[in-house]
Scaffold this active site. Sequence first.
Site, PDB file in Angstrom:
ATOM      1  N   HIS A  81       0.826  -1.173  -0.318  1.00  0.00           N
ATOM      2  CA  HIS A  81       0.303  -0.021  -0.418  1.00  0.00           C
ATOM      3  C   HIS A  81       1.093   1.600   0.184  1.00  0.00           C
ATOM      4  CE1 HIS A  81      -1.781   3.074   2.922  1.00  0.00           C
ATOM      5  NE2 HIS A  81      -3.028   3.014   1.452  1.00  0.00           N
ATOM      6  N   GLU A  84       1.205   2.988  -3.374  1.00  0.00           N
ATOM      7  CA  GLU A  84       0.264   3.885  -4.563  1.00  0.00           C
ATOM      8  C   GLU A  84       0.509   4.467  -3.796  1.00  0.00           C
ATOM      9  OE1 GLU A  84      -3.465   1.953  -2.196  1.00  0.00           O
ATOM     10  OE2 GLU A  84      -3.868   4.067  -2.498  1.00  0.00           O
ATOM     11  N   HIS A  85       1.315   5.047  -2.794  1.00  0.00           N
ATOM     12  CA  HIS A  85       1.262   6.325  -2.301  1.00  0.00           C
ATOM     13  C   HIS A  85       2.533   6.910  -2.856  1.00  0.00           C
ATOM     14  CE1 HIS A  85      -1.533   7.484   0.716  1.00  0.00           C
ATOM     15  NE2 HIS A  85      -1.521   6.149   1.193  1.00  0.00           N
ATOM     16  N   GLU A 161      -3.186   8.271   7.510  1.00  0.00           N
ATOM     17  CA  GLU A 161      -4.700   7.793   6.135  1.00  0.00           C
ATOM     18  C   GLU A 161      -5.300   6.339   7.179  1.00  0.00           C
ATOM     19  OE1 GLU A 161      -3.599   6.033   2.525  1.00  0.00           O
ATOM     20  OE2 GLU A 161      -5.137   4.670   2.885  1.00  0.00           O
TER      21      GLU A 161
END
Lengths: 458, 458
Positions: A81, A84-85, A161
Amino acid sequence: MRYSIADAARRAALALVVSAALPLAALAEEAGEKTDVSSFTLDNGMQVVVIPDHRAPVVTHMVWYKVGSADEAPGKSGIAHFFEHLMFKGTSTYTNGEFSKAVADVGGNENAFTSYDYTAYYQQVAPSELGEMMGFEADRMRHLVLSEENIETERQVVLEERRQRTDNVPSAILSEELNATLYQNHPYGIPVIGWEREVEGLTHDDLKAFYDRFYTPNNAILVVAGDVEPDEVRQLAEKSYGAIPRGPDLPQRTRPMEPDQKTARSVTFSDPRVTVPNLSINWFVPSQRRAEKGEFEALAILSEVLGEGLRSRLYQELVVKQGIAASAGSYLQASAYDYSGLVVYGEPRGDADLAAVEKALAAEIERIKKDGITAEELETARKKIERDMIFARDSQVRTANIFGATLATGGSVEDITGLSERLAAVTPDSVKAVAQRYLDLSHAVKGYLLPKEEEKRS
Amino acid sequence: MRYSIADAARRAALALVVSAALPLAALAEEAGEKTDVSSFTLDNGMQVVVIPDHRAPVVTHMVWYKVGSADEAPGKSGIAHFFEHLMFKGTSTYTNGEFSKAVADVGGNENAFTSYDYTAYYQQVAPSELGEMMGFEADRMRHLVLSEENIETERQVVLEERRQRTDNVPSAILSEELNATLYQNHPYGIPVIGWEREVEGLTHDDLKAFYDRFYTPNNAILVVAGDVEPDEVRQLAEKSYGAIPRGPDLPQRTRPMEPDQKTARSVTFSDPRVTVPNLSINWFVPSQRRAEKGEFEALAILSEVLGEGLRSRLYQELVVKQGIAASAGSYLQASAYDYSGLVVYGEPRGDADLAAVEKALAAEIERIKKDGITAEELETARKKIERDMIFARDSQVRTANIFGATLATGGSVEDITGLSERLAAVTPDSVKAVAQRYLDLSHAVKGYLLPKEEEKRS
């Protein structure tokens, strides 16, 4: 519409949720009569799927990497993940934000999402921009700048987040520990976003090794849906992605699998922010790829009949007839590599308490195991799934998602185009058989979300 | 007494259980006034501890490898314990069973055991045989024959052991899934004996890689207790173990650690073989190595006062005064590298049901959190631990075990010899503080073992 990277990430999570909880119906066939889905492989091993859709001058360009949180090394959760950033930061060719700006400048949309099994990136633009999008996307496949500055910035964004979406949301806190309890051995028990302390501990070397191993053309799938022809896509793809050298050959993905479950477990989270309690009953079942022939389709019908939608048994019995529940239903998770989840849930209404809802859910579960379903129920469920497939076809992004997710979890184009046929082979007996095999309350994991004052003795 | 390998393995598991559940008291100091424990390191990195004990002409010779089930790769569970069996097979120097026969021929005992953090082998013989034992033990450190035949034979023995000790024992089935639920991320959630399917899948290459990585002098600790002098041990050790080349340097053991626990969980196993139900309330706490200064000792006192022995609060309140329990108590697990477990348990008696016992346990937990303990209780508990230490000293094997387990889990000889002093620093306030910090029922994992007919709604 233009949005910041933080916005993109926020939207991404929505896509993740939608994708993770996608009912089997969404695995539906987009192809069949009308579409002519084609697929081929570039010389460097990158798989390409083209789904022509000429209703509007728009194209959806997606790259799916066959790597998700379940492929992370122990202690390194959140790394899939994290990318993804990072993928929205600069490369050795383009500065931070230049790709996003180019998408916005041509009035496009972009997004990204991560699941247990894959990480995907997409843009939706006019067909004339497809080549440019491929250029940017191919560039960041291998040329990302993993500077300490980028890493630290995005680490803080990811941690924030996590705080916002998990640590501050009672249902998400429960869900995280419920998964950790349901999966005793398989990494599906570890959250996609990662455990906080592990995200804090990810190093440049961890990220670099992950990027070099998994972000390669031979570990990626290009899905293009929209107002284009396969030849055109092939030409553009060869020019951009085709120029990237093949990466290391990866062994088949093998994750630690689950032992047989022998106990009944429960996970309870009580919090003052919870106003209405709810409960869920959870099992894992084999994924479509791992299930015995016909089993996964029978499970999809089972879930439809038992609890999907307003005509389902659970809704009719608990909400309409008994009036004890504000909601009640079930769903089957799809598009996973190793396991899918089967969930039954309910929320009390009025004077009814959670125990009454649980009792009624259990009664319906026992009834469907004992008596199975009728031919009429089967037919209605099958038609509903078929109809959902047709609805799915209306969204280009959703269609592309179905193909990407299926291929990235070990499926094939035929798994999608042949679904109708497989559903037609389901019988009331096969549905009863999977109900008896999988809906075992003495091996289930129950989740309870409770208001603080109503502490449950368990 | 002579026994077969299967017997040895059976006895080994007993040792494993004893060691895993060893109360802190057993970490007691054997040294102090009377003994002169010495330790040194061979040139190849092998650590040596000598504990002279001249009461009888007997010597206990142990080799501890700093590798246990928590060091296994994902999907390879059971491999550490598998070696506990393979090490009794032949080497390139000796045939199958030759070492065991040599031990038996001189009237000695031998055994082996595996835990989450270590694997240990020992023989108890006359001092004159020590050199021979070292020769055999040093030989099998590097020269084991990992033939397919040996592997398949022992695989069946291990699988049978698993069936007998876990799959056929209701309390063991519950315990296995309870651990898997308690540890959401750390490999302490994986059983030492391994998941059945993973044991079935272990290959020659898996075993060879594990052996070459972990069975080396620099990953081992030699503990010799008995009627010997350090110089003699050093001479013999240099001749046998000293001849083995150093193995690869291993990085510090780092396992995935636990996230903060936020939910209350339960694990229930119902079985017709259960006649009397019972329940346990489980938490993990930091291990001695990881705890803040004084915390682990305060936890040991807490467990003593709350539930260890007939004078403890739980026993006095539930068994003696209220008469609702046949047993009730608590214990603190020791000798682990990353975490220890704190367990409170009870079993109803007569007309009382499990709910009444659970309520009474919870009341005592809340009381000790609210009011703490008295200075008298602290003093009594401290004296009891000190007394247990003295008792432990009477067993040569137990004493050697304490040193081996402490060193193999990151501790030092001083951790053992300094225990009295650390216990003396515990105050009623520090005990109350750890009670409040760790005994949180809303983050506990409860285990219920129930007769089949008495299905619990949870």
